[in-house]
Design an enzyme around this catalytic site. Structure first.
Site: not given
Length: 669
Positions: A328, A382
Site C-alpha cells: 500500500d 499500489e
C-alpha cells in the site's frame, strides 16, 4: 558498466541512466552490507521475528526488544498484577537490545502483557514492537499483547501451494465487513461463508485488507500499530491460518494488503515514541509526519528499520502461508512530497532528486527477499505516479514487483461517467486507457477497488443508477436508468478485464453491483455497522436484478481462464469509430466487439479478421444477464471474402450489434 535492460527496453530512459544505475547500485551495496557481503542470505538477515518478541524455549520463555534509548524495561501482565517487579526486569545486551529469560511457570497461553519502558525524563506503557498477538478489552477498549502458545497450534493441510497466475484474478476483500449481519465478521465466518462464493465466482486469488493490527477499525486497516499481529477483532492467529489453508485447498492464492508506507501515531499501542525517542523507527524533522494521512513515516535509511520491515515480510509468508503482498501507498514512499501536488508529466519528474532513495532501496530489497523466501510469491505495487521500472526485474534495474496497479483505469471510468453524456463516450479513448502501460511491466487492471466504494466516493453502479437502486431493481420493474446502468456495468468490466496484461481485480460485492457506500462504525453514525457489511441476500434473490451482473462476471472470468496465456497474448485493435461509438479488438482466436452507442444499433457492421467461422461465447445482451436478447447467439458467423484484402489474408466478419452491448466471439474453424 553494461546498460541495464530497463534502459534497453525504453530508450527514453537513456538521459537518466546515471540515476537508474545509482539506485540499482545502492540496493546492491545495501544488500551486501546487510548480508555481510553474501556470507548469509537476505532471508537469513530478515529473521528478526525469530529473535525479538516473546518465544517459548525448552525450559521457559525468552523475550527481547530493540529499544536503544531505554534506561530500564519491565514486562508486566496478568501474571504479576501489572506491577514492575525486579524478576520481570529486562537486561540490556548488545546494539540497543534488551532481553529477559523467564521460567516456564512465569506466564501461560492467554496471559495479557505489556512493557513499561523507562527513559531519561519519562516512562510509559508500550505494546512490544514484535508482538504477534494483540487484543482489545471490550469494556475498557485498552489494547494489550497476549501470550499465544496453544498446546496444539494449527497445522496446514496444504503444505505447498503454487498460485495460479494465468491470469491472476483478484478478489479484494475485508474480513470484518464480509458478512451480511450488522457486526464485525470473523475469520471463521469468512472461511465458511465467503470463500465458497469467491471460488464459485471464479477468482483465483484473494487480497485481504486490514490484517495487521490497527487500533481504529474505521481506518480500513491502514493505520497499523502492531505489524506482526493479525487483527484479533476477527479471531485468532490459528483461525486465520485455517482460512488461508482452506483457500489454498480451493486453489485460491491469498495475498495480504501490507502497510509499510507509514504507521499510526499512537504511542501506547504503536511505535510512535517507543522508548522516549520519537525517531527510533521514523524519519527525524519535517519528514517524520505524513502531511495528509496523520501518520508517521518510517526511516528507510536505518538498518534496524529495514530489518524490522523485511522481517515483517518474511514473517507473514513463513508463519501464516500468505502467497504475497499488495504494498500500500508506494507513491508516498517513493517521493519526499509523498506524490502530493505533483503531476508527473514527463520522465524527468521521476529522476529530479525529489525521490527517497532509501525507500526505493527498501522496496527493491523487499521484493528480492520475498521471492527468495518463496519463488512463487506475488508482489503488487499500489503506485499512482507511473514510476518506470517499478514492476521490472531487479536484475534489469527495476524494483522487482511482479505487478503494478493500473490506477489510471478506475479514474478514467469515473471521470467518464461523471463528466460525459453517453453520446460523448469515445472508444478510441477507452481502448488507449485500458492498454496504456509499459511493455516490460505487468499490471493489475480494475474498474474499481475499495477506494471507489468508500464514503465520499461512489461505486460505478451507484454512479450509474444512484437513487433508482432503491426502487427499481426488482425484476419487471426496471426503468431506463437501471437497464442502462446494468448494461454499462457489464461493458466496462468486460473491456477492463479482457485487455489485461497481468491480472484483474474486483472489490468484494462490486461484481454484482453492491449498492451504497462503505461507512465504518464511528461516532458520526452512532457506531453502526449498517454500511460496513456486504448484502449477499441481494445477489441471492433471483427476483432482483443484481444476480445478472454476478452471473455475467463469473461467465466472463470462465472465458478468460480457458485461454492459455491470455494475459500474455497481444491485444490487437481491429477497429474503432468514435462517431459510431464502436470498438473491436482480438486476442488469439477471440474477437471482442463493443457498441457504446446509446441509441443506434448496427446491422451487418463489418470487421476485417482472419478468415473462418466465428461463434458467440458471451454477450452482454443475453437475457440471462438482464439483456434484451436482440441478437441470436446460436448463429454461426462465416467471414466473407473481399478481393481487396486477399493479400492481407483478411475477410469481413459482419455482425448485428445492438446499442449499448458487447459480445465475445471465438474463431472455431
Amino acid at each position: 558498466m553494461e546498460t541495464l535492460n530497463l534502459i534497453k527496453n525504453d530508450p527514453w530512459l537513456e538521459p537518466y541512466e546515471d540515476a537508474i544505475n545509482g539506485r540499482h547500485q545502492h540496493a546492491l551495496e545495501k544488500e551486501a552490507e546487510l548480508t555481510n557481503k553474501g556470507k548469509q542470505t537476505l532471508s537469513d538477515f530478515a529473521s528478526g521475528y525469530l529473535y525479538f518478541g516473546l518465544h517459548r524455549t525448552a525450559d521457559g520463555w525468552i523475550f527481547r526488544e530493540w529499544a536503544p534509548n531505554a534506561t530500564q524495561i519491565f514486562i508486566v501482565g496478568t501474571f504479576n498484577d501489572w506491577k514492575e517487579e525486579e524478576k520481570y526486569s529486562l537486561k540490556r545486551i548488545t546494539n540497543g537490545n534488551w532481553e529477559i529469560k523467564l521460567p516456564a511457570d512465569a506466564m501461560k497461553h492467554g496471559d495479557l502483557y505489556k512493557l513499561i519502558v523507562h527513559w531519561e525524563g519519562g516512562c510509559g506503557e508500550r505494546i512490544p514492537a514484535w508482538a504477534t498477538r494483540v487484543v482489545q478489552d471490550e469494556q475498557t477498549k485498552i489494547f494489550s499483547a497476549q501470550v499465544w502458545a496453544p498446546e496444539k497450534p494449527y497445522k496446514a493441510k496444504k503444505r505447498t501451494f503454487k498460485p495460479s497466475v494465468d491470469p491472476l484474478l483478484i478478489y479484494e476483500c475485508h474480513i470484518g465487513m464480509a458478512q451480511k449481519d450488522e457486526k464485525v465478521g470473523t475469520y471463521n465466518e469468512f472461511r465458511e461463508k465467503t470463500l465458497p462464493r469467491i471460488a464459485k465466482a471464479g477468482y483465483n486469488c484473494i487480497q485481504i485488507m486490514a490484517i495487521q493490527e490497527h487500533p481504529y477499525y474505521g481506518s480500513f486497516g491502514y493505520h497499523v500499530s502492531s505489524f506482526f499481529a493479525a487483527s484479533s477483532r476477527f479471531g485468532t492467529p490459528d483461525e486465520l491460518k485455517e482460512l488461508i489453508d482452506t483457500a489454498h485447498g480451493l486453489g485460491i492464492a491469498v495475498i495480504m494488503d501490507i502497510v509499510h508506507s507509514h504507521a499510526v501515531k499512537n504511542e501506547v499501542e504503536g511505535l510512535g515514541n517507543f522508548a522516549g525517542d520519537p525517531n527510533q523507527y521514523f524519519y527525524p524533522g519535517a519528514r517524520r509526519e505524513h502531511p495528509a494521512w496523520d501518520s508517521l513515516c518510517f526511516d528507510y535509511g536505518k538498518n534496524e528499520v529495514i530489518h524490522f520491515l523485511l522481517s515483517n515480510c518474511k514473517y507473514w509468508l513463513e508463519e501464516y502461508g500468505f502467497d504475497g503482498f499488495r504494498f500500500d501507498g508506494v507513491t508516498s514512499m517513493l517521493y519526499y512530497s509523498h506524490g502530493l501536488g505533483e503531476a508527473f508529466c514527463n520522465y524527468g519528474d521521476y529522476f529530479n532528486g525529489h525521490q527517497d532513495d532509501n525507500a526505493i532501496c527498501y522496496l527493491t530489497l523487499a521484493n528480492k527477499l520475498i521471492h527468495e523466501v518463496n519463488a512463487k510469491a506475488l508482489t503488487i505495487a499500489e503506485e499512482v505516479s507511473g514510476m518506470p521500472g517499478l514492476a521490472a526485474k531487479t536484475e534489469d534495474g527495476g524494483y522487482g514487483f511482479d505487478y503494478r496497479m493500473a490506477m489510471n483505469i478506475p479514474d478514467y471510468w469515473i471521470k467518464t461517467i461523471k463528466e460525459k453524456i453517453d453520446e460523448d463516450w469515445k472508444p478510441s479513448s477507452m481502448f488507449w486507457e485500458v492498454t496504456n502501460r509499459r511493455k516490460d511491466e505487468k499490471t493489475i487492471s480494475y474498474a474499481e477497488s475499495h477506494d471507489q466504494a468508500l464514503v465520499g466516493d461512489k461505486t460505478i453502479i451507484f454512479r450509474l443508477i444512484d437513487a433508482d437502486m432503491y426502487w427499481h431493481m426488482q425484476k419487471g420493474d426496471e426503468n431506463y436508468i437501471v437497464n442502462r446502468g446494468i448494461a454499462l456495468h457489464k461493458m466496462i468490466r468486460m473491456l477492463t478485464a479482457t485487455t489485461i496484461n497481468g491480472g484483474y481485480l474486483n472489490f468484494m460485492g462490486n461484481e454484482f453491483g453492491h449498492p451504497e457506500w462503505i461507512d465504518f462504525p464511528r461516532e458520526g453514525n452512532g457506531w453502526s455497522c449498517k454500511y460496513a457489511r456486504r448484502q449477499w441476500d441481494l445477489v441471492d434473490n433471483k427476483n432482483l436484478t443484481y444476480h445478472y451482473m454476478a452471473d455475467f462476471d463469473a461467465d466472463m472470468l470462465k472465458i478468460i481462464k480457458t485461454v492459455k496465456g491470455f494475459q500474455a497474448t497481444p491485444v490487437q485493435e481491429i477497429w474503432h469509430n468514435d462517431g459510431d461509438q464502436v470498438l473491436a479488438y482480438m486476442r488469439k482466436d477471440y474477437v471482442f466487439v463493443f457498441n457504446f452507442n446509446p441509441k443506434q444499433s448496427f446491422t451487418d457492421y463489418g470487421f476485417l479478421v482472419s478468415p473462418g467461422t466465428y461463434e458467440v461465447v458471451l454477450n452482454t445482451d443475453n437475457p440471462a444477464y438482464g439483456g434484451n436478447g436482440f441478437a441470436d447467439d446460436t448463429v454461426k458467423h462465416f467471414t466473407v471474402a473481399d478481393p481487396l484484402y486477399e493479400k492481407e489474408k483478411k475477410e469481413w466478419l459482419k455482425l448485428y450489434i445492438p446499442a449499448r452491448t458487447a459480445v465475445i466471439l471465438k474463431k472455431t474453424k
